[in-house]
Design a protein around this motif. Structure first.
Motif, short mmCIF file in Angstrom:
data_model
loop_
_atom_site.label_atom_id
_atom_site.label_comp_id
_atom_site.label_asym_id
_atom_site.label_seq_id
_atom_site.Cartn_x
_atom_site.Cartn_y
_atom_site.Cartn_z
N GLY A 1 0.94 -1.31 0.00
CA GLY A 1 -0.08 0.04 0.10
C GLY A 1 0.87 1.45 -0.04
O GLY A 1 0.45 2.33 -0.34
N ARG A 2 2.04 1.19 0.48
CA ARG A 2 2.92 2.43 0.65
C ARG A 2 3.29 2.95 -0.71
O ARG A 2 2.90 4.33 -0.76
N THR A 3 3.47 2.21 -1.66
CA THR A 3 3.72 3.09 -3.02
C THR A 3 2.40 3.84 -3.45
O THR A 3 2.51 4.86 -3.92
N ALA A 4 1.30 3.23 -3.34
CA ALA A 4 0.00 3.50 -3.92
C ALA A 4 -0.10 4.79 -3.16
O ALA A 4 -0.39 5.96 -3.85
N LEU A 5 -0.30 4.84 -1.88
CA LEU A 5 -0.58 6.12 -1.15
C LEU A 5 0.36 7.18 -1.06
O LEU A 5 0.18 8.33 -1.56
N ALA A 6 1.81 6.65 -1.17
CA ALA A 6 2.85 7.84 -1.21
C ALA A 6 2.93 8.48 -2.42
O ALA A 6 3.09 9.64 -2.46
N LEU A 7 2.97 7.73 -3.55
CA LEU A 7 2.94 8.34 -4.96
C LEU A 7 1.65 9.00 -5.17
O LEU A 7 1.86 10.16 -5.81
N GLY A 8 0.81 8.72 -4.80
CA GLY A 8 -0.53 9.36 -5.13
C GLY A 8 -0.60 10.76 -4.34
O GLY A 8 -1.00 11.64 -4.89
N ALA A 9 -0.11 10.56 -2.97
CA ALA A 9 0.00 11.85 -2.28
C ALA A 9 0.88 12.93 -2.69
O ALA A 9 0.62 14.12 -3.03
N LEU A 10 2.00 12.35 -3.22
CA LEU A 10 2.88 13.21 -3.64
C LEU A 10 2.50 13.97 -4.95
O LEU A 10 2.68 15.00 -5.11
N ALA A 11 1.79 13.02 -6.01
CA ALA A 11 1.60 13.62 -7.11
C ALA A 11 0.55 14.66 -6.67
O ALA A 11 0.30 15.73 -7.54
N THR A 12 -0.68 14.69 -5.83
CA THR A 12 -1.58 15.29 -5.59
C THR A 12 -1.04 16.71 -5.11
O THR A 12 -1.50 17.86 -5.44
N VAL A 13 -0.08 16.59 -4.15
CA VAL A 13 0.45 17.67 -3.61
C VAL A 13 1.26 18.48 -4.70
O VAL A 13 0.93 19.78 -5.10
N ALA A 14 1.90 18.04 -5.66
CA ALA A 14 2.54 18.46 -6.83
C ALA A 14 1.52 19.23 -7.66
O ALA A 14 1.56 20.53 -8.14
N THR A 15 0.27 18.53 -7.81
CA THR A 15 -0.66 19.07 -8.78
C THR A 15 -1.27 20.24 -8.15
O THR A 15 -1.45 21.27 -8.99
N TYR A 16 -1.47 20.26 -6.91
CA TYR A 16 -2.01 21.34 -6.40
C TYR A 16 -1.23 22.69 -6.21
O TYR A 16 -1.49 23.56 -6.35
N LEU A 17 0.06 22.48 -5.98
CA LEU A 17 1.05 23.46 -5.91
C LEU A 17 0.97 24.21 -7.20
O LEU A 17 0.94 25.30 -7.51
N VAL A 18 1.12 23.41 -8.26
CA VAL A 18 1.09 24.13 -9.58
C VAL A 18 -0.29 24.69 -9.94
O VAL A 18 -0.36 25.88 -10.38
N GLY A 19 -1.27 23.90 -9.81
CA GLY A 19 -2.54 24.36 -10.18
C GLY A 19 -3.25 25.43 -9.46
O GLY A 19 -3.92 26.23 -10.11
N VAL A 20 -3.00 25.66 -8.07
CA VAL A 20 -3.47 26.54 -7.34
C VAL A 20 -2.79 27.84 -7.69
O VAL A 20 -3.45 28.85 -8.10
N MET A 21 -1.49 27.84 -7.83
CA MET A 21 -0.71 29.03 -8.14
C MET A 21 -1.13 29.65 -9.56
O MET A 21 -1.58 30.75 -9.47
N LEU A 22 -1.21 28.49 -10.59
CA LEU A 22 -1.52 29.42 -11.95
C LEU A 22 -3.04 29.65 -11.89
O LEU A 22 -3.30 30.74 -12.49
N GLY A 23 -3.82 28.91 -11.25
CA GLY A 23 -5.29 29.26 -11.16
C GLY A 23 -5.31 30.55 -10.57
O GLY A 23 -6.56 31.39 -11.08
N LEU A 24 -4.80 31.05 -9.40
CA LEU A 24 -5.01 32.27 -8.91
C LEU A 24 -4.51 33.24 -9.65
O LEU A 24 -5.11 34.33 -9.84
#
Lengths: 607, 317, 290
Positions: free
Chosen positions: C87-110
């Motif tokens: 489960g670790r890979t699924a959770l960790a990679l998914g969470a990491l990708a989500t964080v990256a997504t939001y960093l970029v997405g929120v910044m650009l969107g704002l």
């Protein structure tokens, strides 16, 4: 009872509507509408007037249910879902508030009317009848018009289509729910005249729901006034408005501005009672100047003032006349006073445009105005006249502009960012929508302290003191400082917005339609507050509004805007009394007014 | 017209991105194809034959020029292996047909089912039938295709022994000649795509049901067919078309995984194979081809929506 | 509107342990249980696993035997132990990708939303349009072709796929919020852009951002697991649920648990995330309709 109801279009008694948990929304509602009569159901937001209207359709929305009452329409007792379902449209039809959203966007307008015919009058020739209905409500009947879709019609035309649709089944009663709210005054005036004509020609019975006393004074033969889910006064329009017996009705009349008879408004103290907050006795008691002990223990029964005028107040005999305090303010006098004052704000040849992706539209052209210290200059016009754009340009929020703005004689950059802190301090703006005026994540204190901190360099502690002083200035309790905007009513929010503007210690405040989203009683409070602040602080105001009554109440000078151009300017008194420009005349002729209606009563009375 | 131009513009921009990603980023095609321990002469030879000794801009130009003429170029791997017919077009013609069969069958089932079940659930929102439709939809929408596919294999092959776990199609035959092999892939695609579509059509219908014009029509006594079809469903149609289009678009991606699960000889299996072999040129061309299909579906849906919404239609003329 | 007085609950008075949107919502409760279960497995699974996940202990593909309730996989390793540590890979990679997504997405969107209808907005949103017009899995495959199938590539790929959606949502919300009185008032008193974005806009668009979080998180898990399943991501002998399902298809007839166990784990994880997200959206709907 049954013989009486046979002659009236609507006979409703004892209607009670509750939330799922038993909290009453409306209670003890008695209504009667005769054929050929328009009954005005008046109340401020949250008073339960729409709930009352919907109960006539047996419509219990989600979480809302009618638990008591009898409804008789055209002699038919409506009871149980089936009877109500069969009565909808056929006996009682509905004309909504927002015609743009109330018409099926993918149906041609004539088809919408024909749907009603098909549903209720199978025997009729739908084609022919719908053409007749269009003619009756004053709509064109050419194919090029009838085959349009709702979005291709103006707001007034959309509302006429809705009215045609509700006339189609020839119902015994037409319910009109704020049908002209959101339309400009000229269109509103035409619709009102149309309704009066229909009443007379068709002998139609209508229940006209509105928050606007001026509108109802012109259209209704009788008025029912609602407060906190109950009808507190009911009677002929003339006697209710001329001699209101319930203190709330009186308060409403005294709060309603009138461009034909400018006067100081008399705000009612306190705020209105919402669903779930009904006190044991009279819900108006906490705000009532003539309250006695028993008002707080039991809701008063209906008492007859005259044969057809009744009121629910123990002390109705004590209610002072509404006109007694109406004094015409010294418009002319103050006009003479102010020219000696120095000019604070001067605008020369302002020109602004709107750029969308496809086109550039001129919003305002060659606007010039001057504001002296302590003066209030009103910008009046319908939507799209450029009055809001003018205010935004002056505030530095609309940089696509050219022209000159002088603040205390010195040129002011057009972009807020290029202005000095001192310039930004001197000029503040307050916006229309109180529900979007304050940051929901900030407390009132944070919100009010910010300008003092940013523009006056105040320390945090100093700003805190300042917040207390400012809240007092706008007549809010000190505890409001810790509140969040969502805990405040619309009027309270707008007062906080005023406090925030005052926090900068400005010379000029631009007020952009700041009372048009508020109930009249709340509007009166705000207008009175502004008047006092001007007097105390020597504030100047640029007051943007569409409402000529408000102009008459607050402004010494008025500029009338049409399509981005100033078409008339002068002292408020002279503009209201002897308008020169045809557009101003049209506006004035169309604007509803209680005193105008009163003149016609007098005429009828003497003739 | 503007929409078509925008679609072409997007496709062009995508071609640059895809080309750049596969060519400019570290490692070059020949090396990737032959592996790291290939001899320099072999590398040079392959680079020359693939045209990799030219500048990037030149290579992009000739690739794009080829695409515009319908020439997808040669597969790097096939060239390296001296295959007699290295052209990508040749290699993907059969997989493309097979995928088309799979996608078409799925789409034909998908459109009516999405609209019917979605509208039905929306009209009866929060009633029993709605829950019977919506709850499974919620679960299947949450499942990746490969999980759904694997669970279906467990049930139909592992327990029931009824259907084949892999969907092999003999070369030269059509998958339609052995319909059995299509059942599980179609079922997987349907379950995965229906679920999302139904949920969205459902909420679209609920939204329309809350519109003023429906409410007013009800108060004025309209009911039955006129109300349901003329007011509710008619106005829910345009957003639903968009949803169905999105679902079909989704198939373009979903088919890649599902084909791989069942080893179905389609374009998805071909692409995954190409990625595994690091066959850069094959990946580029296949991806652009699928992207074009993707954008085309979008374009068709947009046009259909304009036609269905009077406001958009009248603004056009 | 006078009803505003009815619920005077200051937001910072006390914070309940379980957020209201979960406590009041059946779907949210189920989602929370699923998610807690899976996170527990991911964190502590390797410690309670009865066997080593990488050492064969019997006949490949053997069904349930003593000490190995879920049987053995295609290489004879214990399915339960591998499932507990996958489960670790699924959770960790998914969470990491989500964080990256939001960093970029929120910044650009704002930035785009605040600068609405300007060139900056136009360019940002056209770029986003381009990224959105490629099927997600294709983006992943192109990146894997170019960069190989490491964890970082998987995270990057998922972020590239998901950031456009976040940007759009944030842009819409920010553009709408930017027209509010309190933002205009801040502009008129000359506050800096950063301060306006941070103080006035961002805190007020958190609801749509959070409402969307569940969907993005589950998507990134699905995408990464799919690439792993295709054999193009993490390589054996890593124990990852996606990879396990792929490896063990050959033993379905003898030990279906070898694929069902990791499949169920993935289902619980994704369903849990989605249920929580849906509960939050319902919560928003309820509080806005009041």
């Amino acid at each position: 009872m049954s013989s009486a109801s046979a002659s009236s279009a609507l006979e409703a008694s004892g209607i009670r509507v509750e939330l799922d948990d038993g909290t009453p929304v409306v209670d003890g509602i008695d209504l009667r509408v005769n054929p050929g009569e328009i009954l005005g159901l008046v109340g401020e937001s949250g008073s339960g007037k729409t709930t009352t209207a919907l109960s006539l359709f047996g419509h219990s929305g989600r979480g809302i249910v009618m638990t008591a009452g009898e409804i008789v329409v055209d002699g038919e007792v409506l009871e149980g879902d089936r009877r109500f379902q069969q009565a909808r449209g056929r006996l009682v039809s509905y004309t909504p508030q927002n015609p743009g959203a109330a018409l099926n966007p993918s149906r041609r307008v004539m088809q919408s009317v024909q749907d009603m015919i098909a549903a209720h009058r199978r025997e009729a020739d739908a084609e022919q009848l719908s053409v007749q209905l269009f003619e009756r409500v004053g709509l064109p009947v050419e194919r090029s018009f009838t085959e349009r879709y709702p979005h291709q019609l103006s707001g007034g035309q959309q509302q006429r289509v809705c009215i045609a649709a509700s006339l189609a089944p020839e119902p015994a009663l037409i319910v009109l729910d704020e049908p002209t709210t959101g339309l400009d005054v000229v269109t509103q005036d035409r619709i009102l005249k149309e309704l009066l004509r229909l009443r007379d020609e068709q002998n139609a019975a209508m229940l006209y729901i509105t928050h606007d006393l001026a509108v109802v004074s012109q259209i209704a033969s009788r008025i029912a006034v609602m407060y906190a889910g109950r009808i507190v006064e009911q009677g002929p329009t003339e006697s209710v408005l001329r001699e209101p017996r319930h203190p709330y009705t009186r308060g409403l009349v005294a709060s309603t501005p009138d461009h034909r008879r400018p006067r100081t408004l008399e705000p009612m103290p306190g705020v209105s009672v919402g669903v779930g907050e009904w006190p044991q006795g009279c819900p108006f008691a906490p705000r009532c100047p003539q309250r006695v002990d028993r008002c707080e223990t039991a809701f008063p029964p209906t008492e007859q003032v005259t044969a057809d005028h009744d009121v629910r107040c123990y002390e109705w005999r004590q209610t002072p006349p509404a006109t007694a305090h109406s004094v015409v303010p010294g418009n002319v006098k103050s006009q003479e006073e102010h020219p000696q004052e120095p000019v604070v704000l001067e605008v020369r040849a302002l020109h602004a445009e709107y750029r969308s992706r496809h086109e550039t539209m001129v919003a305002i052209e060659d606007i010039s105005l001057t504001v002296e210290r302590g003066a209030c200059v009103a910008l009046v016009g319908e939507s799209g006249s450029g009055k809001t754009t003018t205010g935004r340009v002056i505030a530095g929020l609309h940089p696509n502009a050219t022209g000159e703005i002088l603040l205390q004689g010195k040129p002011l950059p057009l972009h807020a960012r290029r202005r000095s802190a001192e310039q930004r301090r001197c000029l503040q703006i307050i916006f229309q929508n109180p529900y979007q005026a304050l940051n929901p994540r900030h407390t009132v204190a944070e919100e009010v302290a910010r300008p003092a901190h940013v523009l006056r360099g105040m320390s945090r502690r100093g700003a805190r003191e300042e917040v207390r002083r400012l809240l007092e200035a706008v007549r809010l309790p000190a505890a409001t400082a810790r509140r969040y905007p969502r805990e405040l009513s619309g009027g309270e929010r707008q007062r906080v917005a005023i406090a925030r503007a005052l926090a900068a210690e400005p010379e000029v405040i631009i007020c952009d339609e700041i009372t048009s989203a508020l109930d009249v009683s709340v509007q009166a409070v705000i207008l009175e507050l502004l008047r006092e602040l001007r007097h105390d602080l020597g504030l100047s105001l640029v007051f943007i509004t569409h409402d000529l009554g408000v102009v008459a109440t607050i402004a010494e000078r008025t500029l009338v805007l049409e399509n981005g151009v100033i078409c008339e300017r002068g002292s408020t008194g002279s503009i209201l009394e002897s308008p020169q420009h045809p557009y101003t005349r049209r506006l004035l002729a169309a604007a509803p007014s209680i005193s105008l209606a009163a003149e016609s009563w007098t005429l009828q009375g003497s003739g | 017209m503007r929409r078509i131009a925008a679609g072409l513009g997007t496709l062009l921009a995508l071609s640059v991105l895809v080309f750049a990603a596969t060519n400019v980023l570290p490692g070059n095609a020949a090396e990737l194809t032959l592996g790291r321990n290939a001899t320099p002469p072999a590398l040079h030879k392959l680079e020359h034959r693939l045209g990799f000794d030219h500048s990037i801009a030149h290579r992009y130009g000739s690739w794009l020029g080829g695409l515009l003429h319908g020439d997808l170029g040669n597969s790097a791997v096939a060239v390296a292996q001296n295959a007699p017919e290295p052209s990508i077009a040749h290699a993907i013609s059969t997989p493309l047909k097979n995928s088309a069969v799979l996608a078409l069958i799925t789409t034909l089932l998908l459109i009516p089912l999405t609209l019917l079940l979605g509208a039905f659930a929306g009209i009866h929102a929060r009633k029993k039938v709605d829950h019977m439709i919506s709850t499974p939809a919620l679960v299947f929408a949450a499942l990746p295709e490969f999980v759904t596919a694997t669970l279906l294999i467990v049930v139909f092959f592992g327990w029931l022994g009824a259907l084949p776990p892999v969907s092999l199609v003999a070369p030269g035959t059509s998958p339609l000649s052995n319909v059995e092999v299509l059942v599980l892939p179609v079922l997987t695609l349907l379950l995965a795509s229906l679920a999302a579509g139904i949920r969205q059509v459902r909420s679209g219908v609920i939204e329309v049901l809350q519109e003023d014009y429906v409410h007013v029509a009800q108060l004025n006594g309209l009911r039955g067919r006129t109300l349901l079809w003329g007011y509710v469903l008619r106005n829910a149609l345009a957003p639903s078309v968009q949803i169905v289009a999105q679902t079909i678009q989704y198939l373009v991606g979903g088919i890649i995984v599902v084909e791989s699960v069942f080893s179905y000889p389609g374009i998805g299996t071909y692409l995954v194979q190409a990625v595994t072999e690091r066959d850069v040129t094959a990946v580029q061309s296949t991806v652009i081809l699928l992207a074009a299909v993707y954008i085309l579906i979008n374009l068709l849906a947009d046009l259909l929506v304009v036609f269905l919404v009077p406001k958009l239609r009248t603004e056009l003329s | 509107m006078s009803t505003a007085v009815a619920t005077p609950s200051p937001p910072h008075s006390r914070r309940p342990r379980i957020p209201a949107f979960i406590a009041a919502d059946r779907g949210g409760q189920v989602g929370l249980v699923f998610l807690v279960l899976i996170v527990f497995v991911a964190l502590f699974g390797p410690f309670i696993a009865p066997h080593s996940p990488n050492v064969p202990i019997g006949i490949p593909g053997q069904g349930s035997i003593g000490g190995s309730p879920l049987g053995l996989d295609q290489l004879g390793r214990d399915v339960l132990s591998r499932a507990l540590s996958g489960g670790r890979t699924a959770l960790a990679l998914g969470a990491l990708a989500t964080v990256a997504t939001y960093l970029v997405g929120v910044m650009l969107g704002l930035l785009a939303g605040y600068a609405r209808n300007t060139a900056l907005d136009g360019i940002t949103m056209r770029t986003v349009d381009i990224f959105i017009s490629l099927p997600a899995i294709l983006v992943m495959l192109v990146l894997v072709t170019a960069l190989g199938g490491s964890s970082w590539v998987l995270v990057l790929g998922a972020a590239v796929v998901l950031f456009p959606g976040v940007t759009r949502i944030v842009r819409t919300a920010a553009a709408e919020t930017a027209t509010r009185g309190y933002v205009e008032a801040a502009v008129a008193r000359g506050e800096k852009r950063g301060a306006i974005l941070r103080r006035e806009i961002l805190p007020n668009i958190m609801a749509p951002i959070i409402a969307d979080l569940g969907v993005r998180f589950s998507w990134s898990i699905i995408l990464i697991a799919s690439v792993n399943f295709l054999g193009l991501g993490l390589s054996p002998p890593a124990s990852d649920w996606g990879l396990m399902i792929s490896e063990n298809r050959s033993v379905i007839p003898t030990n279906p648990w070898a694929v069902v166990a990791p499949a169920l784990a993935l289902v619980l994880l994704i369903l849990g995330v989605n249920l929580l997200g849906d509960a939050y959206v319902r919560h928003l709907g309820r509080s806005s309709s009041r």
